[in-house]
Design a protein around this motif. Structure first.
Motif, mmCIF file in Angstrom:
data_model
loop_
_atom_site.group_PDB
_atom_site.id
_atom_site.type_symbol
_atom_site.label_atom_id
_atom_site.label_comp_id
_atom_site.label_asym_id
_atom_site.label_seq_id
_atom_site.Cartn_x
_atom_site.Cartn_y
_atom_site.Cartn_z
ATOM 1 N N VAL A 328 0.861 -1.192 0.000
ATOM 2 C CA VAL A 328 0.000 0.000 0.000
ATOM 3 C C VAL A 328 0.886 1.228 0.000
ATOM 4 C CG1 VAL A 328 -1.793 1.276 1.229
ATOM 5 C CG2 VAL A 328 -1.828 -1.234 1.225
ATOM 6 N N LYS A 329 0.839 1.989 -1.078
ATOM 7 C CA LYS A 329 1.629 3.215 -1.170
ATOM 8 C C LYS A 329 0.850 4.337 -0.497
ATOM 9 C CE LYS A 329 3.955 0.753 -4.280
ATOM 10 N NZ LYS A 329 3.699 -0.690 -4.529
ATOM 11 N N GLU A 330 1.358 4.784 0.659
ATOM 12 C CA GLU A 330 0.608 5.754 1.459
ATOM 13 C C GLU A 330 0.390 7.048 0.692
ATOM 14 O OE1 GLU A 330 0.235 7.029 6.080
ATOM 15 O OE2 GLU A 330 2.228 6.483 5.343
ATOM 16 N N GLY A 331 -0.870 7.473 0.645
ATOM 17 C CA GLY A 331 -1.223 8.696 -0.060
ATOM 18 C C GLY A 331 -1.415 8.501 -1.550
ATOM 19 N N ARG A 332 -1.109 7.308 -2.072
ATOM 20 C CA ARG A 332 -1.277 7.064 -3.512
ATOM 21 C C ARG A 332 -2.277 5.947 -3.777
ATOM 22 N NH1 ARG A 332 1.064 4.624 -8.116
ATOM 23 N NH2 ARG A 332 2.594 3.387 -6.961
ATOM 24 N N THR A 333 -2.125 4.795 -3.109
ATOM 25 C CA THR A 333 -3.107 3.720 -3.280
ATOM 26 C C THR A 333 -3.844 3.424 -1.970
ATOM 27 O OG1 THR A 333 -1.500 1.967 -2.808
ATOM 28 C CG2 THR A 333 -1.722 2.661 -5.101
ATOM 29 N N GLY A 334 -3.608 4.239 -0.960
ATOM 30 C CA GLY A 334 -4.306 4.025 0.295
ATOM 31 C C GLY A 334 -3.682 4.776 1.450
ATOM 32 N N LEU A 335 -4.084 4.408 2.657
ATOM 33 C CA LEU A 335 -3.602 5.035 3.880
ATOM 34 C C LEU A 335 -3.076 3.949 4.815
ATOM 35 C CD1 LEU A 335 -6.682 7.391 4.509
ATOM 36 C CD2 LEU A 335 -4.509 8.029 3.422
ATOM 37 N N LEU A 336 -2.131 4.309 5.680
ATOM 38 C CA LEU A 336 -1.547 3.377 6.634
ATOM 39 C C LEU A 336 -1.722 3.898 8.052
ATOM 40 C CD1 LEU A 336 1.788 2.588 4.718
ATOM 41 C CD2 LEU A 336 -0.209 1.094 4.915
ATOM 42 N N PHE A 337 -1.880 2.965 8.997
ATOM 43 C CA PHE A 337 -1.983 3.339 10.411
ATOM 44 C C PHE A 337 -1.197 2.329 11.232
ATOM 45 C CE2 PHE A 337 -5.266 0.220 9.823
ATOM 46 C CZ PHE A 337 -5.337 -0.468 11.023
ATOM 47 N N PRO A 339 -0.337 -0.583 13.506
ATOM 48 C CA PRO A 339 -1.104 -1.794 13.797
ATOM 49 C C PRO A 339 -1.567 -1.844 15.245
ATOM 50 C CG PRO A 339 1.235 -2.284 13.451
ATOM 51 C CD PRO A 339 1.025 -0.881 13.028
ATOM 52 N N GLY A 340 -2.822 -2.232 15.430
ATOM 53 C CA GLY A 340 -3.384 -2.347 16.771
ATOM 54 C C GLY A 340 -3.880 -1.044 17.361
ATOM 55 N N ASN A 341 -3.694 0.070 16.655
ATOM 56 C CA ASN A 341 -4.073 1.384 17.166
ATOM 57 C C ASN A 341 -5.450 1.754 16.609
ATOM 58 O OD1 ASN A 341 -4.373 4.145 17.749
ATOM 59 N ND2 ASN A 341 -2.167 4.496 17.664
ATOM 60 N N ALA A 342 -6.495 1.474 17.379
ATOM 61 C CA ALA A 342 -7.858 1.720 16.910
ATOM 62 C C ALA A 342 -8.116 3.206 16.666
ATOM 63 C CB ALA A 342 -8.861 1.163 17.911
ATOM 64 N N ALA A 343 -7.548 4.067 17.516
ATOM 65 C CA ALA A 343 -7.745 5.517 17.341
ATOM 66 C C ALA A 343 -7.152 5.988 16.018
ATOM 67 C CB ALA A 343 -7.117 6.265 18.510
ATOM 68 N N ALA A 344 -5.983 5.450 15.651
ATOM 69 C CA ALA A 344 -5.362 5.817 14.381
ATOM 70 C C ALA A 344 -6.184 5.311 13.202
ATOM 71 C CB ALA A 344 -3.938 5.257 14.316
ATOM 72 N N ILE A 349 -10.174 6.502 8.753
ATOM 73 C CA ILE A 349 -11.513 6.338 8.183
ATOM 74 C C ILE A 349 -12.233 7.676 8.115
ATOM 75 C CG2 ILE A 349 -13.786 5.312 8.598
ATOM 76 C CD1 ILE A 349 -12.305 2.839 9.699
ATOM 77 N N ARG A 350 -12.106 8.488 9.165
ATOM 78 C CA ARG A 350 -12.759 9.806 9.142
ATOM 79 C C ARG A 350 -12.173 10.689 8.055
ATOM 80 N NH1 ARG A 350 -13.152 10.583 15.748
ATOM 81 N NH2 ARG A 350 -15.183 9.549 15.987
ATOM 82 N N TRP A 351 -10.855 10.606 7.871
ATOM 83 C CA TRP A 351 -10.227 11.389 6.797
ATOM 84 C C TRP A 351 -10.764 10.936 5.447
ATOM 85 C CZ3 TRP A 351 -7.546 11.094 2.310
ATOM 86 C CH2 TRP A 351 -6.868 12.238 1.888
ATOM 87 N N ALA A 352 -10.898 9.632 5.268
ATOM 88 C CA ALA A 352 -11.422 9.102 4.008
ATOM 89 C C ALA A 352 -12.850 9.578 3.767
ATOM 90 C CB ALA A 352 -11.371 7.574 4.030
ATOM 91 N N GLN A 353 -13.665 9.622 4.833
ATOM 92 C CA GLN A 353 -15.045 10.066 4.689
ATOM 93 C C GLN A 353 -15.130 11.553 4.344
ATOM 94 O OE1 GLN A 353 -16.285 8.789 8.590
ATOM 95 N NE2 GLN A 353 -17.280 6.934 7.812
#
Length: 406
Positions: A328-337, A339-344, A349-353
């Protein structure tokens, strides 16, 4: 080995060996897809399957013996070789019924062997570098993977973990991994480097990803909401997803799948939990989604869900570790957070919305990534290339007394 000159004809005779799982998973789907792909390309394929349903009724001692060395599999493979006369044998899963004994059987018959490394079983008895919900590499590079046995990492059983560890140790000592497997396939560069770190020969590990046959161009209109597709289990990061969903509006993420955490998912997601669905329905839902959530807690090999999302023009919100950080290329084919960090994850998801146009552009980049890297045509070329290198390697090694030397 077939008497035909392999270089004189584009058509190959490929014997595929696979130990199917009791619960159908990604590896089973890959075997099915690659078998169909090879046949579509005009190759002759003999598919030899042993199924884990046959484990039922076996004693623990008998199953342990099968895991270490299966005389039945040696006999069955030799019969297939005598009848089919393959140019190459492609092995997928061997645990527990096929066992690594088949590599010796192939070597004795002078047939090159390709082994796809779908998971990290040779480096970690639990196969995913995961313990208590977090990444663990305690057994990486150890000749004796004792920490896994102590922690009962495989199926929460010291006995079963010990059997898998003994299998790896036995065949390490016998030289199976070094001398009886002609070439390996890793699913991405991250996995390749892990196996090199664990002692496999770098010069014999090719990288070939998974693929999906989804050449139809996606629609870019009416994209809405997120979707999770996969097994509902700890290693897939579903506990993180559940926690994140509690902080999000209802139906922000629809969940497709079943598994041990099904009750918890249903309780949290309500009507957004859709249960297990066939592939055509999964692809139809992905084609309407704004993003896929891939919150894996473990090191993934190469989840087919990611390729399915890219093929459907869907960007991926994934854990920032292991192969996902590469795929997953961050900012190009998706977003990264983390692992295990539900708040992140909630933040992503909120940014995507809030940024649907940006996600749409990432989805178009994801589709371009699919067309460049993950189509059936490209995968067929890569697979055939691995097979022909294996055939050439064996010829050279037989002359030099190396791989497959008796």
């Amino acid at each position: 080995m077939s008497d035909r000159d392999a270089g004189a004809s584009a058509r190959l005779r490929v014997l595929i060996a696979h130990n199917a799982y009791q619960l159908r998973g990604g590896e089973d789907s890959v075997v099915e897809a690659e078998t169909a792909l090879l046949r579509q390309q005009g190759h002759e394929v003999d598919l030899w399957i042993r199924h884990n349903d046959d484990v039922q009724g076996m004693s623990r001692l008998s199953l342990a013996r099968q895991t270490l060395w299966s005389s039945d599999s040696v006999r069955l493979l030799r019969a297939h070789i005598a009848c089919f006369q393959p140019d190459v044998i492609h092995v997928h899963n061997t645990l527990p019924l096929i066992s690594p004994s088949v590599f010796w059987a192939a070597a004795s018959e002078g047939v090159p062997v390709v082994q796809t490394l779908h998971n990290f079983r040779l480096l970690c008895p639990q196969a995913t570098f995961l313990r208590e919900g977090k990444v663990c590499e305690d057994c990486l590079g150890r000749r004796v993977p004792w920490p896994a046995v102590q922690h009962r990492c495989y199926r929460d059983s010291a006995l079963q973990t010990g059997a898998v560890a003994a299998m790896v140790m036995l065949h390490e000592g016998l030289g199976t991994w070094q001398r009886k497997v002609t070439r390996y396939i890793a699913l991405n560069e991250f996995c390749r480097q892990k196996f090199i770190e664990g002692g496999l020969p770098a010069e014999r590990i090719d990288v070939k990803p998974n693929f999906v046959d989804q050449l139809r161009l996606p629609s870019w209109s009416d994209r809405c909401g997120g979707v999770y597709v996969g097994r509902l289990s700890v290693e897939k990061g579903v506990t993180t997803l559940i926690e994140a969903m509690r902080s999000l509006p209802a139906r922000s993420v629809e969940v497709i799948g079943s598994g041990p955490l099904e009750a918890e998912v249903k309780s949290t997601a309500g009507e957004a939990w859709l249960g297990a669905k066939p592939l055509d329905e999964v692809l139809a839902r992905l084609s309407r989604a704004a993003f896929l959530v891939l919150p894996s807690a473990c090191y993934e090999g190469f989840p087919r869900t990611l390729v399915e999302a890219y093929a459907c023009g869907v960007p991926v919100i994934a854990s920032r570790h292991g192969s996902l950080k590469e795929l997953v290329k961050e900012g190009r084919t998706g977003l990264l957070f983390e692992p295990g960090n539900a708040a992140a994850l909630v933040e992503c998801i909120r940014w995507a919305q809030l940024n649907p146009q940006a996600m749409l552009e990432m989805g178009k980049a994801a589709r371009a990534e699919y067309e460049a890297l993950y189509t059936p045509e490209r995968n067929a070329m890569q697979l055939e290339g691995v097979y022909r290198r294996a055939m050439a390697d064996l010829q050279g090694a037989l002359l030099q007394g190396g791989v497959h030397a008796r």
